[in-house]
Design a protein around this motif. Structure first.
Motif, PDB file in Angstrom:
ATOM      1  N   SER A 100       0.824  -1.200   0.000  1.00 37.40           N
ATOM      2  CA  SER A 100       0.000   0.000   0.000  1.00 37.40           C
ATOM      3  C   SER A 100       0.860   1.252   0.000  1.00 37.40           C
ATOM      4  O   SER A 100       0.611   2.200  -0.750  1.00 37.40           O
ATOM      5  CB  SER A 100      -0.913  -0.004   1.236  1.00 37.40           C
ATOM      6  N   THR A 142      -7.102  -5.332  -4.668  1.00 36.46           N
ATOM      7  CA  THR A 142      -6.600  -4.264  -3.820  1.00 36.46           C
ATOM      8  C   THR A 142      -5.374  -3.617  -4.438  1.00 36.46           C
ATOM      9  O   THR A 142      -5.230  -2.399  -4.455  1.00 36.46           O
ATOM     10  CB  THR A 142      -6.244  -4.814  -2.427  1.00 36.46           C
ATOM     11  N   GLN A 146      -4.926   0.286  -5.430  1.00 34.66           N
ATOM     12  CA  GLN A 146      -3.831   1.076  -4.878  1.00 34.66           C
ATOM     13  C   GLN A 146      -2.955   1.669  -5.975  1.00 34.66           C
ATOM     14  O   GLN A 146      -2.513   2.812  -5.888  1.00 34.66           O
ATOM     15  CB  GLN A 146      -2.998   0.209  -3.931  1.00 34.66           C
ATOM     16  N   LEU A 149      -4.792   4.551  -7.489  1.00 35.21           N
ATOM     17  CA  LEU A 149      -4.744   5.707  -6.602  1.00 35.21           C
ATOM     18  C   LEU A 149      -3.386   6.386  -6.679  1.00 35.21           C
ATOM     19  O   LEU A 149      -3.271   7.600  -6.749  1.00 35.21           O
ATOM     20  CB  LEU A 149      -5.035   5.272  -5.158  1.00 35.21           C
ATOM     21  N   SER A 159     -10.960   8.004  -4.452  1.00 34.10           N
ATOM     22  CA  SER A 159      -9.849   8.690  -3.795  1.00 34.10           C
ATOM     23  C   SER A 159     -10.322   9.431  -2.555  1.00 34.10           C
ATOM     24  O   SER A 159      -9.669   9.400  -1.507  1.00 34.10           O
ATOM     25  CB  SER A 159      -9.190   9.677  -4.761  1.00 34.10           C
ATOM     26  N   VAL A 162     -11.052   6.923   0.261  1.00 34.55           N
ATOM     27  CA  VAL A 162      -9.820   6.441   0.883  1.00 34.55           C
ATOM     28  C   VAL A 162      -9.282   7.492   1.839  1.00 34.55           C
ATOM     29  O   VAL A 162      -8.888   7.203   2.975  1.00 34.55           O
ATOM     30  CB  VAL A 162      -8.753   6.090  -0.179  1.00 34.55           C
ATOM     31  N   SER A 163      -9.262   8.738   1.399  1.00 27.98           N
ATOM     32  CA  SER A 163      -8.767   9.836   2.233  1.00 27.98           C
ATOM     33  C   SER A 163      -9.596   9.976   3.508  1.00 27.98           C
ATOM     34  O   SER A 163      -9.058  10.149   4.602  1.00 27.98           O
ATOM     35  CB  SER A 163      -8.800  11.144   1.441  1.00 27.98           C
ATOM     36  N   THR A 166      -8.824   7.059   5.922  1.00 29.06           N
ATOM     37  CA  THR A 166      -7.512   7.178   6.573  1.00 29.06           C
ATOM     38  C   THR A 166      -7.530   8.307   7.598  1.00 29.06           C
ATOM     39  O   THR A 166      -6.872   8.208   8.642  1.00 29.06           O
ATOM     40  CB  THR A 166      -6.394   7.425   5.536  1.00 29.06           C
ATOM     41  N   SER A 172      -3.977   3.073   5.114  1.00 33.41           N
ATOM     42  CA  SER A 172      -4.317   3.117   3.694  1.00 33.41           C
ATOM     43  C   SER A 172      -4.511   1.713   3.144  1.00 33.41           C
ATOM     44  O   SER A 172      -5.333   1.490   2.245  1.00 33.41           O
ATOM     45  CB  SER A 172      -3.231   3.848   2.906  1.00 33.41           C
ATOM     46  N   ALA A 175      -8.056   0.672   4.235  1.00 33.85           N
ATOM     47  CA  ALA A 175      -9.063   1.416   3.479  1.00 33.85           C
ATOM     48  C   ALA A 175      -9.132   0.936   2.034  1.00 33.85           C
ATOM     49  O   ALA A 175     -10.220   0.711   1.489  1.00 33.85           O
ATOM     50  CB  ALA A 175      -8.752   2.916   3.529  1.00 33.85           C
ATOM     51  N   SER A 176      -7.961   0.760   1.408  1.00 32.97           N
ATOM     52  CA  SER A 176      -7.943   0.322   0.009  1.00 32.97           C
ATOM     53  C   SER A 176      -8.535  -1.065  -0.146  1.00 32.97           C
ATOM     54  O   SER A 176      -9.268  -1.334  -1.100  1.00 32.97           O
ATOM     55  CB  SER A 176      -6.498   0.330  -0.514  1.00 32.97           C
ATOM     56  N   LEU A 179     -12.394  -0.833   0.249  1.00 34.88           N
ATOM     57  CA  LEU A 179     -13.037  -0.184  -0.895  1.00 34.88           C
ATOM     58  C   LEU A 179     -12.891  -0.992  -2.172  1.00 34.88           C
ATOM     59  O   LEU A 179     -13.767  -0.954  -3.037  1.00 34.88           O
ATOM     60  CB  LEU A 179     -12.468   1.220  -1.081  1.00 34.88           C
TER      61      LEU A 179
END
Length: 205
Positions: A100, A142, A146, A149, A159, A162-163, A166, A172, A175-176, A179
């Motif tokens: 990641s 994943t 990543q 992103l 994006s 994810v932000s 985090t 990250s 989260a990645s 998602l």
């Protein structure tokens, strides 16, 4: 060349373990994660080995998984990363977290490892971008998210989600991964708000 040891754990040191194989004890240097993964003294274990031979010494490095060993190899292709630094990174970050950090160009995450300063952290994430090996710690979906992103190709809603996750304290990598599973089911046109809501549900389950 030694590729793998099967034996009994004899004892532990700060950064090494002694493995008894048929009465011969091998000293293997490991990341803290591998040391923690090894069983107790006297119990059977399997350790994947990388052998370093120099004029004045032979040193064995041990890994709990082949994925960790592969990362050791890959990290050491970066100028300035020797065996000690590579083990420091593997001690601080799991394979999924390293994947990641590199995909997202997160130098701060890599910089958490002992022996990795700001300049070296930048070099690691830059030189290894696109060279992240897939392994059991992270799935292809994943990794794909990543990478997208990190290259600025992911949809804005993804994006932003994810932000947001985090910022709520999730890594990250977590989260990645969450998602990626949601986007695979719902598609990437889902709203940011719904992505965040479903992401939180996924992460809390």
């Amino acid at each position: 060349m030694i590729g793998k040891l099967k034996g009994l754990v004899d004892s532990f040191g700060d950064d090494f373990a002694l493995i008894d194989v048929g009465g011969v004890c091998y000293e293997i240097f490991c990341s803290s994660r591998t040391l923690q993964a090894l069983p107790r003294v006297g119990e059977a274990c399997v350790v994947f080995i990388e052998t370093f031979v120099r004029e004045d010494m032979i040193r064995l490095y041990g890994f709990a998984t082949e994925t960790e060993k592969a990362w050791f190899h890959l990290l050491m292709t970066v100028q300035g990363v020797g065996a000690r630094v590579a083990l420091g990174i593997l001690s601080a970050l799991s394979p999924a977290e390293i994947s990641s950090a590199i995909a997202l160009q997160d130098k701060a995450m890599v910089g958490r490892a002992n022996g990795v300063g700001p300049k070296l952290a930048v070099r690691i994430v830059t030189e290894l971008k696109g060279k992240v090996p897939a392994g059991p710690g992270i799935d292809a979906g994943t990794l794909g998210l990543q990478a997208a992103l990190g290259e600025g190709r992911a949809a804005g809603n993804v994006s932003d989600a994810v932000s947001a996750l985090t910022n709520l304290g999730y890594s990250s990598a977590q989260a990645s991964a969450a998602l990626a599973r949601i986007v695979a089911q719902e598609g990437d046109t889902i709203s940011t708000e719904r992505l965040i809501r479903l992401g939180l549900r996924e992460l809390s389950s």
